[in-house]
Design an enzyme around this catalytic site. Structure first.
Site, PDB file in Angstrom:
ATOM      1  N   ASP A  85       0.857  -1.184   0.000  1.00 34.87           N
ATOM      2  CA  ASP A  85       0.000   0.000   0.000  1.00 34.87           C
ATOM      3  C   ASP A  85       0.896   1.238   0.000  1.00 34.87           C
ATOM      4  OD1 ASP A  85      -2.383   1.614   0.453  1.00 34.87           O
ATOM      5  OD2 ASP A  85      -1.683   1.789   2.520  1.00 34.87           O
ATOM      6  N   ASP A 142      -0.326   5.093   1.014  1.00 40.38           N
ATOM      7  CA  ASP A 142      -0.614   6.014   2.112  1.00 40.38           C
ATOM      8  C   ASP A 142      -0.647   5.284   3.443  1.00 40.38           C
ATOM      9  OD1 ASP A 142      -1.021   8.592   0.758  1.00 40.38           O
ATOM     10  OD2 ASP A 142      -2.689   7.577  -0.203  1.00 40.38           O
ATOM     11  N   THR A 159      -2.628   0.678  -4.543  1.00 38.41           N
ATOM     12  CA  THR A 159      -3.094   1.877  -3.852  1.00 38.41           C
ATOM     13  C   THR A 159      -4.467   2.312  -4.325  1.00 38.41           C
ATOM     14  OG1 THR A 159      -2.614   4.227  -3.450  1.00 38.41           O
ATOM     15  CG2 THR A 159      -1.817   3.300  -5.529  1.00 38.41           C
ATOM     16  N   SER A 160      -5.209   2.948  -3.439  1.00 32.87           N
ATOM     17  CA  SER A 160      -6.501   3.522  -3.802  1.00 32.87           C
ATOM     18  C   SER A 160      -6.348   4.877  -4.485  1.00 32.87           C
ATOM     19  CB  SER A 160      -7.388   3.671  -2.559  1.00 32.87           C
ATOM     20  OG  SER A 160      -7.691   2.403  -2.011  1.00 32.87           O
ATOM     21  N   LYS A 214     -10.658  -1.167  -2.120  1.00 32.38           N
ATOM     22  CA  LYS A 214     -10.452  -1.858  -0.848  1.00 32.38           C
ATOM     23  C   LYS A 214     -11.620  -1.461   0.070  1.00 32.38           C
ATOM     24  CE  LYS A 214      -5.428  -1.249  -1.277  1.00 32.38           C
ATOM     25  NZ  LYS A 214      -4.240  -0.544  -0.727  1.00 32.38           N
ATOM     26  N   ASP A 222      -1.623  -0.553   6.257  1.00 33.44           N
ATOM     27  CA  ASP A 222      -1.857   0.113   7.533  1.00 33.44           C
ATOM     28  C   ASP A 222      -3.328   0.204   7.911  1.00 33.44           C
ATOM     29  OD1 ASP A 222      -2.630   3.466   7.107  1.00 33.44           O
ATOM     30  OD2 ASP A 222      -2.227   2.151   5.403  1.00 33.44           O
TER      31      ASP A 222
END
Length: 216
Positions: free
Chosen positions: A13, A15, A108-109, A140, A165
Site C-alpha cells: 500500500d 498512504d 493503492t486507492s 479496498k 496500515d
C-alpha cells in the site's frame, strides 16, 4: 526475538505504509465533510484506505452516486496538488531498494497522478508495477487490487505478502488469501498476521525461489 516469513512477491500500500500523508488526507477530507455536518471521528475512521467515491457513499448513503464520482475526481486533484507535509515512512526507501530484483508492486486507492505526486514528495521510487484506482472496479476492502497485482506478477496469492496500515487494506489482503504485515500504530486492531511500528523493522534477503522477510 525476530520473526521470519517467506514470500515470492511483496504488495505494498502507499498512504500510511510507504508514505505518511495523514495530515493532508485528514485536512482535505474534513474540509469536504464540514458542509455536510458530518462527525469528525466518523469521517476519519472511514476515509483511510478506500477510494474517495466509496468513502463518500458510506458517509452520504442517500446521495446520487454520480455526484460522488465527480467530487472524487475533484478530491483527487486537490490531493495531488497538496503535498505539504508528505514524507516517507521510516524505512520505506530501504525496503523498496531491497525489493529490487524480486516481484513487487504498489497497490493503492490513489490514482496515478496522486501516487506520483506523493511518492515524489517523499522521494521514493515507484515500483515498475502499480495497481492504482484506474485499474480496478472495486475499492479496498475488496481484494481485487491485490489479486490483480498477483496475477500480473504471475505469483499465486498464497505466495504474496501485503504491507498495509488501514482496516480496509488489511481486510483486502486477508480476503485475497495473502500474508499481511500491518504497518503503524493502528494496524494491530485490524487483525494482520504480523505487525511493525515502521519499515525499519523489516529486512529482506533471498531465499529459495523467493525471499525471506525478517521482522525485528
Amino acid at each position: 526475538m525476530s520473526t521470519v516469513i517467506t514470500a515470492r512477491a511483496a504488495l505494498l500500500d502507499m498512504d500510511g505504509t510507504l508514505v505518511d500523508s495523514t495530515a493532508v488526507v485528514e485536512r482535505l477530507w474534513l474540509e469536504w465533510a464540514e458542509p455536510h455536518g458530518l462527525d469528525r471521528d466518523t469521517v476519519l475512521s472511514t476515509v483511510h484506505g478506500r477510494q474517495g467515491w466509496q468513502s463518500m457513499s458510506i458517509l452520504l448513503p442517500e446521495r446520487d452516486h454520480a455526484i460522488n464520482l465527480v467530487e472524487n475526481q475533484e478530491m483527487l486533484a486537490r490531493e495531488s496538488a497538496d503535498t505539504d507535509g508528505v514524507v516517507a515512512i521510516a524505512g520505506a526507501d530501504r525496503l523498496l531498494r531491497a525489493l529490487q530484483g524480486f516481484p513487487h508492486a504498489i497497490v493503492t486507492s490513489a490514482d496515478v497522478a496522486l501516487m506520483t505526486a506523493r511518492m515524489g514528495a517523499a522521494a521514493l521510487t515507484v515500483p515498475e508495477l502499480a495497481v492504482t484506482a484506474e485499474r480496478v472496479t472495486n475499492s479496498k476492502p475488496h481484494p481485487e487490487g491485490f489479486l490483480l497485482a498477483a496475477s500480473t506478477l504471475g505469483i499465486d496469492p498464497a505466495g504474496c505478502v501485503v504491507f498495509e496500515d488501514s482496516g480496509a487494506g488489511i481486510r483486502a489482503g486477508l480476503d485475497a488469501g495473502m500474508k499481511v504485515i500491518g504497518v503503524g500504530p493502528h494496524a494491530p486492531a485490524f487483525g494482520p498476521a504480523h505487525h511493525v511500528d515502521d519499515l525499519t523493522q523489516i529486512a529482506i534477503a533471498p531465499a529459495g525461489d523467493g525471499f525471506e522477510i525478517r521482522i525485528s
